[in-house]
Design an enzyme around this catalytic site. Structure first.
Site, PDB file in Angstrom:
ATOM      1  NE  ARG A  73       3.211  -0.139  -6.518  1.00 10.64           N
ATOM      2  CZ  ARG A  73       3.529  -1.372  -6.517  1.00 10.64           C
ATOM      3  NH1 ARG A  73       4.394  -1.786  -7.372  1.00 10.64           N
ATOM      4  NH2 ARG A  73       2.980  -2.198  -5.678  1.00 10.64           N
ATOM      5  NE  ARG A  87      -6.826   1.305  -2.612  1.00 12.90           N
ATOM      6  CZ  ARG A  87      -5.940   0.590  -3.283  1.00 12.90           C
ATOM      7  NH1 ARG A  87      -5.354  -0.420  -2.712  1.00 12.90           N
ATOM      8  NH2 ARG A  87      -5.629   0.896  -4.521  1.00 12.90           N
ATOM      9  NE  ARG A 133      -5.334  -1.987  -9.528  1.00 10.98           N
ATOM     10  CZ  ARG A 133      -4.689  -2.159  -8.379  1.00 10.98           C
ATOM     11  NH1 ARG A 133      -4.266  -3.351  -8.023  1.00 10.98           N
ATOM     12  NH2 ARG A 133      -4.440  -1.144  -7.601  1.00 10.98           N
ATOM     13  N   GLY A 179      -1.729   5.192   0.533  1.00 10.19           N
ATOM     14  CA  GLY A 179      -2.134   5.904  -0.689  1.00 10.19           C
ATOM     15  C   GLY A 179      -1.407   5.369  -1.903  1.00 10.19           C
ATOM     16  CG  ASP A 200      -2.939  -1.508   2.129  1.00 10.53           C
ATOM     17  OD1 ASP A 200      -2.927  -2.261   3.111  1.00 10.53           O
ATOM     18  OD2 ASP A 200      -2.024  -1.468   1.291  1.00 10.53           O
TER      19      ASP A 200
HETATM   20  P1  AMP Z   1       1.133  -2.904  -2.224  1.00  8.40           P
HETATM   21  O1  AMP Z   1       2.098  -3.841  -1.597  1.00  8.40           O
HETATM   22  O2  AMP Z   1       1.229  -2.878  -3.723  1.00  8.40           O
HETATM   23  O3  AMP Z   1      -0.256  -3.099  -1.760  1.00  8.40           O
HETATM   24  O4  AMP Z   1       1.587  -1.451  -1.758  1.00  8.40           O
HETATM   25  C1  AMP Z   1       1.493  -0.997  -0.432  1.00  8.40           C
HETATM   26  C2  AMP Z   1       1.780   0.480  -0.406  1.00  8.40           C
HETATM   27  O5  AMP Z   1       3.126   0.738  -0.837  1.00  8.40           O
HETATM   28  C3  AMP Z   1       0.908   1.324  -1.301  1.00  8.40           C
HETATM   29  O6  AMP Z   1       0.728   2.560  -0.672  1.00  8.40           O
HETATM   30  C4  AMP Z   1       1.735   1.469  -2.544  1.00  8.40           C
HETATM   31  O7  AMP Z   1       1.394   2.586  -3.313  1.00  8.40           O
HETATM   32  C5  AMP Z   1       3.129   1.599  -1.962  1.00  8.40           C
HETATM   33  N1  AMP Z   1       4.178   1.174  -2.888  1.00  8.40           N
HETATM   34  C6  AMP Z   1       4.481  -0.096  -3.254  1.00  8.40           C
HETATM   35  N2  AMP Z   1       5.505  -0.090  -4.131  1.00  8.40           N
HETATM   36  C7  AMP Z   1       5.860   1.188  -4.329  1.00  8.40           C
HETATM   37  C8  AMP Z   1       6.852   1.848  -5.123  1.00  8.40           C
HETATM   38  N3  AMP Z   1       7.681   1.170  -5.895  1.00  8.40           N
HETATM   39  N4  AMP Z   1       6.907   3.196  -5.055  1.00  8.40           N
HETATM   40  C9  AMP Z   1       6.079   3.891  -4.291  1.00  8.40           C
HETATM   41  N5  AMP Z   1       5.121   3.339  -3.525  1.00  8.40           N
HETATM   42  C10 AMP Z   1       5.011   2.011  -3.534  1.00  8.40           C
HETATM   43 MG    MG Z   2      -1.923  -2.319  -2.471  1.00  5.45          MG
END
Ligand code: AMP
Ligand code: MG
Length: 530
Positions: free
Chosen positions: A93, A183, A176, A90, A261
């Site tokens: 952030r 997804r 964005r 989910g 995702d």
């Molecule tokens: P991503 O690598 O950006 O695709 O993120 C994978 C998952 O980790 C998603 O659920 C993001 O919302 C969560 N996520 C990544 N960075 C953060 C952060 N700094 N704080 C909270 N959730 C994060």
């Molecule tokens: Mg992501």
């Protein structure tokens, strides 16, 4: 102002969490994408705008103030990360503000990223560092100009806060804009919970948003049955993924984290965390620090996209079973065979699109067996001779309309070392390419035009991106320390983007960004932790 609608909220509370962005200390608008804003029917020239206007936008696009009509939510989804299923991911952030109809009437999501914690944050801080926010802006803009389906960025705002990423980094919020944020992982979220009602709601919504044509399809003068509808949906999502990956390969893009995702059902590129561009041709190229086994290596991207489509197919199986009546075991076997054949068909469809793409890169309109061999030979040569991907095709593009430079006259007119090197490395292969060009229905001029459309002269090379990000970070830090004028991030980024926005042309400044890195990117690493 942006005119929001919030159709996704109509799907039900199980699809999201209603939550406001966290307020930030001192937001400052660093980048504003006027061209994209205009496409969203939101024309305002912030370059000419007053300071008040800029600071108002900084409030809106940091999440400090909520635009009229926006209803911020964090979306629920699951995902296979590096092959391992995580049922609860989910938006940890990110906040979806709502949707806006663009100038073509297409619904676009407007989402803040780095805008604070949500119910899905797990152990994360909900924040985004400045460099990855800028990186997403630049890389998505570059892909867009290259003609690759992609989400884009409307704004980058620095927050005036420092965040912890091992080292202390400046924080930012990036806005964005995407065709949607649905997804493969969104389907997985409901499938994993056995919530077939929500899965069906999601399917109907996704079809109406991205694949509306399915509802007007007919078989034997009849509208599609539910089963046919689901299968048509899967087939279309697969087709979009094939187009996407073929385009990535065409320009040398390595996504880096093709988790389910991060696979948008719309077929757009989303999530630019550890992405990179291919310099020296290497089918095994991997730059992501966490991709130990090369799962998301350059030439593995099609296989992974297919694997991701198999995960989408898994989610659709229970709906297909429900759509049929009869003995359950038998129906399960039947629907499994049907989705399997669609997922398997990815391979042949991809291969076809892949060879047509490479044929086009070589100035040929179609891919016969001999042309496929020509492509294979060239890629093998580029791999073994460690040739630069973009420069090799740019060289061939120039060469195609100058037959004097081709076979039997091996000395190229231009005697710069790169041209000579490419000429001598490719000499024998050029002897095979030449007759194919001669035999082709296209004239040399037409062949060159086709190549010019498919072979960029410039790409966002990793070393240029990193150098620019470092300059921007420094400018923002200096600015925070002196609390003086707004940091000139726009000036730094625009110098590069000006060239990247015309990747198929050679502008005066193009040459400043065509050079290959001294270390051949051998030590280049990208990171997920944004
Ligand atoms: P991503 O690598 O950006 O695709 O993120 C994978 C998952 O980790 C998603 O659920 C993001 O919302 C969560 N996520 C990544 N960075 C953060 C952060 N700094 N704080 C909270 N959730 C994060
Ligand atoms: Mg992501």
């Amino acid at each position: 102002m942006l005119k929001f609608t919030n159709s996704y909220l109509g799907l039900g509370e199980q699809f999201f969490q209603r939550i406001l962005p966290e307020k930030v200390a001192s937001p400052c608008l660093l980048l504003w994408n006027e061209k994209l804003a205009a496409q969203l029917n939101f024309s305002c020239d912030l370059q000419q705008g007053s300071l008040e206007e800029k600071s108002l936008f900084a409030q809106y696009f940091s999440g400090n103030s909520i635009l009229q009509g926006a209803e911020p939510v964090a979306l629920a989804y699951s995902g296979h990360q590096f092959g391992h299923f995580n049922p609860q991911l989910g938006d940890g952030r990110a906040h979806l503000l709502g949707e806006v109809l663009d100038s073509k009437g297409i619904r676009r999501d407007i989402q803040l990223k780095g805008s604070g914690k949500t119910a899905f944050s797990r152990r994360g801080d909900g924040k985004c560092a400045l460099a990855p926010a800028l990186r997403e802006y630049i890389m998505s803009e570059a892909l867009f100009a290259l003609g690759v389906p992609t989400s884009r960025c409307l704004a980058v705002v620095s927050t005036g806060e420092m965040i912890n990423r091992g080292l202390t980094k400046a924080g930012a919020v990036v806005t964005r804009v995407a065709a949607s944020h649905i997804r493969v992982g969104t389907f997985q979220y409901f499938a994993a919970r056995g919530d077939l009602a929500s899965l069906k709601t999601l399917l109907d919504y996704t079809i109406s948003r991205h694949y509306l044509e399915i509802d007007s399809l007919e078989i034997n003068n009849e509208k599609l049955s539910l089963e046919q509808r689901i299968l048509a949906f899967l087939e279309k999502v697969i087709a979009k993924q094939i187009t996407l990956v073929v385009d990535w390969l065409r320009v040398g893009f390595i996504h880096g984290v093709m988790n389910t995702d991060n696979t948008a059902i719309s077929g757009e590129t989303i999530d630019f965390g550890p992405c990179a561009m291919l310099g020296t041709y290497d089918e095994k190229a991997v730059f992501s620090s966490i991709d130990e086994y090369g799962r998301y290596a350059f030439a593995n991207q099609a296989k992974i996209a297919q694997w991701n489509m198999a995960r989408l197919a898994d989610c659709l199986l229970p709906l297909l079973v429900e759509a049929n009546q009869g003995e359950r075991d038998k129906i399960e076997q039947q629907v499994l065979a049907k989705v399997e054949s669609l997922v398997v068909s990815f391979t042949a469809k991809f291969k076809h699109a892949y060879y047509v793409m490479y044929a086009n890169k070589l100035g040929l309109a179609e891919s016969t067996d001999s042309i496929k061999q020509l492509v294979k030979d060239l890629l093998a040569l580029m791999q073994s001779k460690k040739l630069d991907y973009t420069l090799t095709f740019a060289y061939l593009t120039k060469l195609v309309n100058s037959p004097d430079n081709l076979v039997n006259k091996p000395k190229p007119q231009a005697d710069n070392s790169l041209t000579s090197k490419l000429h001598s490395e490719l000499k024998e292969w050029l002897n095979d390419w030449q007759p194919a060009i001669e035999k082709s229905a296209l004239s040399r001029h037409e062949a060159q035009a086709l190549m010019q459309k498919n072979n960029p002269m410039v790409i966002p090379r990793n070393h240029h991106v990193e150098a620019m990000l470092a300059r921007c970070e420094q400018a923002v830090i200096d600015n925070q320390n002196t609390s003086g004028e707004q940091a000139n991030v726009r000036g730094i980024v625009e110098e590069f983007l000006h060239v990247l926005r015309s990747p198929y042309q050679e502008l005066a400044a193009t040459k400043n960004f065509q050079d290959t890195p001294i270390d051949g990117d051998r030590f280049y690493q990208t990171f997920c932790g944004t």
